[in-house]
Design a protein around this motif. Structure first.
Motif, PDB file in Angstrom:
ATOM      1  N   LEU A  22       0.835  -1.209   0.000  1.00 29.80           N
ATOM      2  CA  LEU A  22       0.000   0.000   0.000  1.00 29.80           C
ATOM      3  C   LEU A  22       0.865   1.251   0.000  1.00 29.80           C
ATOM      4  O   LEU A  22       0.580   2.224  -0.696  1.00 29.80           O
ATOM      5  CB  LEU A  22      -0.933   0.005   1.222  1.00 29.80           C
ATOM      6  CG  LEU A  22      -2.088  -1.003   1.177  1.00 29.80           C
ATOM      7  CD1 LEU A  22      -2.817  -1.053   2.517  1.00 29.80           C
ATOM      8  CD2 LEU A  22      -3.067  -0.657   0.056  1.00 29.80           C
ATOM      9  N   LYS A  23       1.955   1.191   0.778  1.00 29.85           N
ATOM     10  CA  LYS A  23       2.842   2.354   0.853  1.00 29.85           C
ATOM     11  C   LYS A  23       3.604   2.541  -0.456  1.00 29.85           C
ATOM     12  O   LYS A  23       3.638   3.631  -1.019  1.00 29.85           O
ATOM     13  CB  LYS A  23       3.819   2.200   2.025  1.00 29.85           C
ATOM     14  CG  LYS A  23       3.180   2.491   3.373  1.00 29.85           C
ATOM     15  CD  LYS A  23       4.170   2.426   4.511  1.00 29.85           C
ATOM     16  CE  LYS A  23       4.424   0.998   4.934  1.00 29.85           C
ATOM     17  NZ  LYS A  23       5.220   0.872   6.152  1.00 29.85           N
ATOM     18  N   GLU A  24       4.148   1.430  -0.939  1.00 30.77           N
ATOM     19  CA  GLU A  24       4.972   1.520  -2.153  1.00 30.77           C
ATOM     20  C   GLU A  24       4.163   1.950  -3.361  1.00 30.77           C
ATOM     21  O   GLU A  24       4.663   2.630  -4.258  1.00 30.77           O
ATOM     22  CB  GLU A  24       5.663   0.174  -2.426  1.00 30.77           C
ATOM     23  CG  GLU A  24       6.847  -0.051  -1.504  1.00 30.77           C
ATOM     24  CD  GLU A  24       7.365  -1.487  -1.560  1.00 30.77           C
ATOM     25  OE1 GLU A  24       6.842  -2.286  -2.377  1.00 30.77           O
ATOM     26  OE2 GLU A  24       8.282  -1.807  -0.776  1.00 30.77           O
ATOM     27  N   SER A  25       2.884   1.553  -3.379  1.00 34.17           N
ATOM     28  CA  SER A  25       2.061   1.930  -4.534  1.00 34.17           C
ATOM     29  C   SER A  25       1.368   3.264  -4.321  1.00 34.17           C
ATOM     30  O   SER A  25       0.563   3.693  -5.155  1.00 34.17           O
ATOM     31  CB  SER A  25       1.031   0.829  -4.804  1.00 34.17           C
ATOM     32  OG  SER A  25       0.247   0.632  -3.643  1.00 34.17           O
ATOM     33  N   GLY A  26       1.659   3.899  -3.179  1.00 30.06           N
ATOM     34  CA  GLY A  26       1.110   5.226  -2.920  1.00 30.06           C
ATOM     35  C   GLY A  26      -0.365   5.217  -2.563  1.00 30.06           C
ATOM     36  O   GLY A  26      -1.027   6.267  -2.590  1.00 30.06           O
ATOM     37  N   LEU A  27      -0.901   4.066  -2.203  1.00 33.13           N
ATOM     38  CA  LEU A  27      -2.330   3.985  -1.873  1.00 33.13           C
ATOM     39  C   LEU A  27      -2.610   4.356  -0.417  1.00 33.13           C
ATOM     40  O   LEU A  27      -3.733   4.710  -0.057  1.00 33.13           O
ATOM     41  CB  LEU A  27      -2.859   2.577  -2.154  1.00 33.13           C
ATOM     42  CG  LEU A  27      -2.970   2.206  -3.641  1.00 33.13           C
ATOM     43  CD1 LEU A  27      -3.255   0.725  -3.814  1.00 33.13           C
ATOM     44  CD2 LEU A  27      -4.039   3.043  -4.331  1.00 33.13           C
ATOM     45  N   ALA A  28      -1.590   4.247   0.423  1.00 29.48           N
ATOM     46  CA  ALA A  28      -1.778   4.632   1.826  1.00 29.48           C
ATOM     47  C   ALA A  28      -0.446   5.106   2.387  1.00 29.48           C
ATOM     48  O   ALA A  28       0.607   4.568   2.046  1.00 29.48           O
ATOM     49  CB  ALA A  28      -2.291   3.449   2.631  1.00 29.48           C
ATOM     50  N   SER A  29      -0.510   6.110   3.241  1.00 31.02           N
ATOM     51  CA  SER A  29       0.718   6.639   3.830  1.00 31.02           C
ATOM     52  C   SER A  29       1.051   5.871   5.101  1.00 31.02           C
ATOM     53  O   SER A  29       0.197   5.195   5.686  1.00 31.02           O
ATOM     54  CB  SER A  29       0.523   8.120   4.179  1.00 31.02           C
ATOM     55  OG  SER A  29      -0.450   8.229   5.201  1.00 31.02           O
ATOM     56  N   GLU A  30       2.302   5.990   5.496  1.00 34.14           N
ATOM     57  CA  GLU A  30       2.762   5.420   6.762  1.00 34.14           C
ATOM     58  C   GLU A  30       1.869   5.896   7.909  1.00 34.14           C
ATOM     59  O   GLU A  30       1.452   5.114   8.773  1.00 34.14           O
ATOM     60  CB  GLU A  30       4.219   5.879   6.994  1.00 34.14           C
ATOM     61  CG  GLU A  30       4.857   5.388   8.269  1.00 34.14           C
ATOM     62  CD  GLU A  30       5.505   4.012   8.076  1.00 34.14           C
ATOM     63  OE1 GLU A  30       6.230   3.850   7.071  1.00 34.14           O
ATOM     64  OE2 GLU A  30       5.254   3.134   8.914  1.00 34.14           O
ATOM     65  N   ALA A  31       1.550   7.164   7.869  1.00 35.16           N
ATOM     66  CA  ALA A  31       0.746   7.758   8.954  1.00 35.16           C
ATOM     67  C   ALA A  31      -0.665   7.186   8.967  1.00 35.16           C
ATOM     68  O   ALA A  31      -1.224   6.911  10.033  1.00 35.16           O
ATOM     69  CB  ALA A  31       0.690   9.279   8.782  1.00 35.16           C
ATOM     70  N   ALA A  32      -1.229   6.994   7.785  1.00 33.45           N
ATOM     71  CA  ALA A  32      -2.597   6.459   7.723  1.00 33.45           C
ATOM     72  C   ALA A  32      -2.638   5.043   8.282  1.00 33.45           C
ATOM     73  O   ALA A  32      -3.571   4.659   9.007  1.00 33.45           O
ATOM     74  CB  ALA A  32      -3.093   6.472   6.286  1.00 33.45           C
ATOM     75  N   ILE A  33      -1.605   4.272   7.962  1.00 34.75           N
ATOM     76  CA  ILE A  33      -1.561   2.889   8.451  1.00 34.75           C
ATOM     77  C   ILE A  33      -1.345   2.876   9.964  1.00 34.75           C
ATOM     78  O   ILE A  33      -1.973   2.090  10.687  1.00 34.75           O
ATOM     79  CB  ILE A  33      -0.469   2.096   7.702  1.00 34.75           C
ATOM     80  CG1 ILE A  33      -0.909   1.904   6.235  1.00 34.75           C
ATOM     81  CG2 ILE A  33      -0.198   0.755   8.361  1.00 34.75           C
ATOM     82  CD1 ILE A  33       0.140   1.305   5.329  1.00 34.75           C
ATOM     83  N   ALA A  34      -0.491   3.758  10.453  1.00 33.30           N
ATOM     84  CA  ALA A  34      -0.267   3.837  11.905  1.00 33.30           C
ATOM     85  C   ALA A  34      -1.555   4.230  12.617  1.00 33.30           C
ATOM     86  O   ALA A  34      -1.886   3.687  13.688  1.00 33.30           O
ATOM     87  CB  ALA A  34       0.840   4.848  12.207  1.00 33.30           C
ATOM     88  N   ALA A  35      -2.298   5.139  12.017  1.00 32.19           N
ATOM     89  CA  ALA A  35      -3.557   5.579  12.628  1.00 32.19           C
ATOM     90  C   ALA A  35      -4.547   4.420  12.673  1.00 32.19           C
ATOM     91  O   ALA A  35      -5.274   4.218  13.660  1.00 32.19           O
ATOM     92  CB  ALA A  35      -4.143   6.756  11.841  1.00 32.19           C
ATOM     93  N   LEU A  36      -4.564   3.636  11.610  1.00 30.31           N
ATOM     94  CA  LEU A  36      -5.456   2.469  11.546  1.00 30.31           C
ATOM     95  C   LEU A  36      -5.105   1.474  12.657  1.00 30.31           C
ATOM     96  O   LEU A  36      -5.979   0.957  13.357  1.00 30.31           O
ATOM     97  CB  LEU A  36      -5.324   1.816  10.167  1.00 30.31           C
ATOM     98  CG  LEU A  36      -6.152   0.562   9.907  1.00 30.31           C
ATOM     99  CD1 LEU A  36      -7.633   0.896   9.895  1.00 30.31           C
ATOM    100  CD2 LEU A  36      -5.752  -0.085   8.578  1.00 30.31           C
ATOM    101  N   THR A  37      -3.806   1.250  12.805  1.00 26.25           N
ATOM    102  CA  THR A  37      -3.346   0.320  13.840  1.00 26.25           C
ATOM    103  C   THR A  37      -3.794   0.775  15.218  1.00 26.25           C
ATOM    104  O   THR A  37      -4.303  -0.007  16.027  1.00 26.25           O
ATOM    105  CB  THR A  37      -1.806   0.212  13.802  1.00 26.25           C
ATOM    106  OG1 THR A  37      -1.414  -0.127  12.472  1.00 26.25           O
ATOM    107  CG2 THR A  37      -1.294  -0.833  14.773  1.00 26.25           C
ATOM    108  N   GLN A  38      -3.618   2.076  15.477  1.00 26.27           N
ATOM    109  CA  GLN A  38      -4.011   2.623  16.792  1.00 26.27           C
ATOM    110  C   GLN A  38      -5.511   2.514  17.013  1.00 26.27           C
ATOM    111  O   GLN A  38      -5.974   2.160  18.098  1.00 26.27           O
ATOM    112  CB  GLN A  38      -3.584   4.092  16.889  1.00 26.27           C
ATOM    113  CG  GLN A  38      -2.113   4.224  17.206  1.00 26.27           C
ATOM    114  CD  GLN A  38      -1.675   5.684  17.352  1.00 26.27           C
ATOM    115  OE1 GLN A  38      -2.523   6.584  17.307  1.00 26.27           O
ATOM    116  NE2 GLN A  38      -0.394   5.891  17.501  1.00 26.27           N
ATOM    117  N   GLU A  39      -6.233   2.804  15.960  1.00 26.10           N
ATOM    118  CA  GLU A  39      -7.702   2.757  16.059  1.00 26.10           C
ATOM    119  C   GLU A  39      -8.166   1.341  16.425  1.00 26.10           C
ATOM    120  O   GLU A  39      -9.025   1.141  17.291  1.00 26.10           O
ATOM    121  CB  GLU A  39      -8.283   3.199  14.714  1.00 26.10           C
ATOM    122  CG  GLU A  39      -9.794   3.180  14.632  1.00 26.10           C
ATOM    123  CD  GLU A  39     -10.254   3.310  13.170  1.00 26.10           C
ATOM    124  OE1 GLU A  39      -9.701   4.156  12.449  1.00 26.10           O
ATOM    125  OE2 GLU A  39     -11.140   2.529  12.775  1.00 26.10           O
TER     126      GLU A  39
END
Lengths: 333, 330
Positions: free
Chosen positions: A287-304
């Motif tokens: 997701l990160k490499e293809s630009g579909l999701a940022s590191e921050a978005a994934i971290a936020a998802l994890t926290q949520e």
């Protein structure tokens, strides 16, 4: 037939349609991972009685298949089934309550981890009998065929069930009656504490499906997109009335047979190699490499998700235990 | 009441199957040779022609797998009647029956029901040997969550098959194949006998004979012999083993003060023990003698013509035992 991670079949490179789809799959896998981590802790702390069988490492199979199923499609799970229950839309709170033996659980706390039924989401149950869910899913496929609403069913089972005669009986009937069922084997390399190659004849488990003329495919079970691609074909085949499919998903059980199992039968190097193929890390990277999701978005998802699961744990701890009235309730319909 | 007609036990069960399959499209039959062949005992004759292969399903010889599929179908809207050709073969479906069918309603807290019937032919006779003659009804009746019925007459066979199909629980239906040609009056049209209701087959004063399935007829013949000795025997047929109509059984025993329990299954750890104990618990103060148990011999059922007849009690032996009980000689 080895548990080496290098064995995964080469298949066309699967792709993601959208960021939304990618994050949905990632969320589903992370939810299972976070849930299993909490269950492991609660089991170690004695809050969960009895034995629990955790599926961390195998999330891609449950999510890959179930993310393509309709709400009215049905699954039957096995003893390592929390992931299947969640992936099919199960309620996190009711699931945990059942595992903790609380009356707010799916079975009033009388079934526990091995007996989670969720009719509203088409889940025919986890089960304590190895291979026991396979005929149930196939029977549901018989109903589906009669009702002709295009429903399909999926039976999840481990490599341990590859040596149950019941599997062969049921595969035979699914094939002759062209039933809309997916036989999904999660080959994690071990049946309880025993390596699959020590107890399983034949060069490749696929031959078990092929013997019945069932389209059979080896799938990289550590790649949710590969699982989806294989499942997509199988589901279409079933919906179109062309009968069953057999998917052997090569995956790995990060934990033991049950929580608390010392796992001294595992090879440390092998376990490490499998971790490098982690399905959640793999999708995150893509997701990160293809630009579909940022590191921050994934971290936020994890926290949520962590917050969500922790809240569920806190709530489950204060839900009531079954009462005397629940002892014989529903013994007969 | 619809008018009765005289038909065989076999035809009576078939009438229930036709009736229920016409009434409810979710009723399906599954079993070996039941479709085009009409059943090895002609017990499903004509169903295939009317309902076709989608509802009268010829299965491979895979009892465990077929029954597991039947359980899954029952959980998802069908009402399967699964046929086990010989009662001896229920051992092959035991895992599905005991660990799945019996418990799913309980484990799922009522989210999934398992409305299915296992019908199977049992009974000694015809020299079929140790693996085709047993009555293993004591096996499923041990398991909470299952219902078990064992009709003795054509009318009860029809009425209990209809009730079993309509029941939302797994019901095991034992039919003695030596009763298949028994002809008696059976109500025409819809006829349902409630599961869990016993019936008094013959009234009497001196001793209650509680008998199931084919043994009901042995008990009635014994009662005729006893009448010649001026002993008045009451014959009670539980019809259902689970649930058991304790009230009717106990009322009879309180009236006669003596009880004999007769069954064609193995005597050891069998239903005679359970029923005898139940009667003793509820009617101890009324009893003038210990409750007598008479069951099938505790041996594999032998094939030979000289040995097979030794397995089951006959009317003479039953009458002799009853006489001894009534005269205080036991």
């Amino acid at each position: 037939m080895t548990s080496s991670p290098q064995m995964a079949t080469v298949s066309p490179v699967p792709s993601i349609a959208s960021a939304e789809e990618g994050l949905r799959l990632l969320r589903a896998m992370k939810l299972i991972r976070a849930f299993e981590e909490q269950v492991r802790n609660l089991s170690a702390a004695g809050v969960i009685p009895g034995l629990v069988h955790l599926c961390a490492g195998q999330e891609a199979v449950a999510v890959g298949v179930c993310s393509l199923l309709r709400a009215d499609d049905m699954i039957a799970s096995n003893h390592r089934g929390h992931g299947h229950c969640l992936a099919k839309g199960g309620d996190v709170g009711r699931l945990l309550a059942e595992i903790m033996g609380r009356r707010t659980g799916y079975g009033l706390g009388r079934g526990g981890s091995l007996h989670i039924f969720d009719a509203a989401n088409g889940n025919l149950g986890t089960t304590g009998i190895v291979g026991g869910g396979i005929p149930l899913a196939t029977g549901a496929a018989l109903s589906a065929k009669r009702q002709a609403r295009g429903q399909v069913t999926a039976a999840f089972f481990g490599d341990g069930a590859l040596n149950q005669g019941l599997l062969f009986e049921v595969m035979n009937m699914a094939a002759i009656w062209r039933l809309p069922v997916l036989f999904v084997c999660e080959n994690n390399g071990f049946g309880e504490f025993t390596a699959i190659e020590d107890v399983t004849a034949g060069a490749d488990p696929l031959a078990r499906g092929q013997a019945f003329g069932i389209p059979s495919e080896t799938v990289d079970g550590m790649d949710v997109l590969a699982v989806r691609m294989a499942a997509q074909t199988a589901i279409e085949r079933a919906r179109e009335g062309n009968g069953p499919s057999f998917l052997v998903c090569k995956t790995y059980r990060y934990g033991g047979h049950h929580a608390g199992d010392k796992q001294d039968y595992k090879d440390a190097e092998e376990a490490k190699a499998w971790r490098l193929k982690d399905p959640i890390e793999r999708l995150s990277r893509l997701l990160k490499e293809s630009g579909l999701a940022s590191e921050a978005a994934i971290a936020a998802l994890t926290q949520e998700i962590d917050r969500e699961v922790r809240a569920v744990v806190d709530l489950a701890k204060v839900t009531p235990l079954p009462a005397d009235d629940d002892f014989e309730a529903h013994l007969y319909a | 009441m619809p008018s009765p007609h005289t038909i065989t036990y076999r035809a009576a069960v078939l009438e229930a199957l036709f009736g229920e399959m016409r009434r409810d499209g979710s009723v399906i039959l599954m079993g070996e040779d039941i479709g085009a062949a009409g059943g090895v005992f002609k017990q499903t004759e004509g169903l295939f022609a009317e309902f076709g292969s989608e509802r009268v399903i010829d299965t491979p010889i895979s009892e465990s797998g077929v029954f597991g599929i039947a359980v899954g179908a029952a959980m998802t809207g069908q009402r399967p009647v699964f046929e086990v050709m010989f009662g001896d073969f229920i051992t092959l479906i035991m895992d599905q029956l005991v660990n799945q069918a019996a418990k799913i309603n309980y484990m799922s807290a009522g989210q999934f029901r398992v409305p299915l019937v296992v019908r199977t032919a049992v009974g000694v006779g015809g020299n079929l040997g140790p693996q085709h003659s047993q009555s293993l009804h004591a096996w499923p009746v041990h398991i909470p969550g299952l219902k078990v019925v064992m009709p003795a007459t054509p009318a009860d066979a029809k009425g209990l098959m209809a009730a079993a199909i309509r029941d939302d629980n797994p019901v095991v239906f034992f039919e003695d194949r030596m009763l298949y040609n028994l002809r008696e009056a059976v109500p025409e049209g819809v006829h349902v006998v409630p599961i869990g209701s016993a019936t008094v087959k013959r009234e009497g004063r001196d001793v209650t004979i509680i008998a199931v399935s084919r043994m009901v007829h042995t008990a009635l013949a014994a009662a005729d012999l006893l009448a010649k000795e001026d002993i008045s025997a009451e014959v009670v047929d539980p019809r259902s083993l689970m649930p058991l109509d304790v009230e009717t059984l106990v009322a009879s025993v309180k009236k006669t003060s003596r009880a004999i329990v007769v069954d064609g299954g193995y005597r050891q750890y069998g239903i005679t023990g359970e029923i005898a104990a139940t009667v003793a618990e509820h009617a101890f103060d009324w009893l003038d003698a210990p409750v007598l148990r008479i069951g099938g011999a505790n041996v594999p059922i032998p094939f030979s013509k000289t040995l097979e007849p030794l397995v089951l009690p006959d009317a003479q032996r039953l009458a002799r035992d009853a006489t001894a009980l009534v005269r205080g000689q036991r």
